[in-house]
Write a protein that holds these residues in place. Sequence first.
Motif, PDB file in Angstrom:
ATOM      1  N   LYS A  62       1.182  -0.954  -0.030  1.00  0.00           N
ATOM      2  CA  LYS A  62       0.068  -0.157  -0.608  1.00  0.00           C
ATOM      3  C   LYS A  62       1.430   1.235  -0.107  1.00  0.00           C
ATOM      4  CE  LYS A  62      -3.998  -1.708   2.007  1.00  0.00           C
ATOM      5  NZ  LYS A  62      -5.076  -1.975   3.262  1.00  0.00           N
ATOM      6  N   VAL A  91      -4.908   4.297  -0.572  1.00  0.00           N
ATOM      7  CA  VAL A  91      -4.781   3.139  -0.804  1.00  0.00           C
ATOM      8  C   VAL A  91      -5.709   2.064  -0.817  1.00  0.00           C
ATOM      9  CG1 VAL A  91      -3.161   0.987  -1.560  1.00  0.00           C
ATOM     10  CG2 VAL A  91      -2.660   3.623  -1.428  1.00  0.00           C
ATOM     11  N   VAL A 101      -5.030  -4.081  -4.810  1.00  0.00           N
ATOM     12  CA  VAL A 101      -3.265  -3.313  -4.041  1.00  0.00           C
ATOM     13  C   VAL A 101      -3.057  -4.645  -4.620  1.00  0.00           C
ATOM     14  CG1 VAL A 101      -2.533  -3.799  -2.345  1.00  0.00           C
ATOM     15  CG2 VAL A 101      -4.786  -2.587  -1.976  1.00  0.00           C
TER      16      VAL A 101
END
Length: 132
Positions: A62, A91, A101
């Motif tokens: 992240k 994020v 992600v």
Amino acid sequence: MALLKIEDIIAKKEELRAQAGEQKCLVYCEKLGGEFEAHSLSKGDLADVRSKMKDSYLEGIKYLIYMSIDDLRSPQLLEAYECKTNSVKIVGRLFPKENEVGAIGEILMDLNGLGQLKPGEIYRKEIEDLKN
């Protein structure tokens, strides 16, 4: 493959220098309907990413995403998504699914030279092979 000569290596100088500089790419996100511009990170920022990855791989990824996409640090965006006090949270707000992600992280790791090499890019040859 031929044995490299000094002249061959010198001829690649500019190409290698360009690869060592900042790299950029676009990361397309279907659910947002567009692309983000991402860039490679400095050695210092990559060291910070690696450090965070040691503590928590997901949080490190992240942070990699957050640092690689300048738009994610926009004060307007952070305020709209209520992330001003913990800006890396943007994020997770934009990409709440771990696989999102992971997919973006893989793209950015490749951009920074941290991904897997393609088969045949670099490999060991035995000396016997060189004689033939």
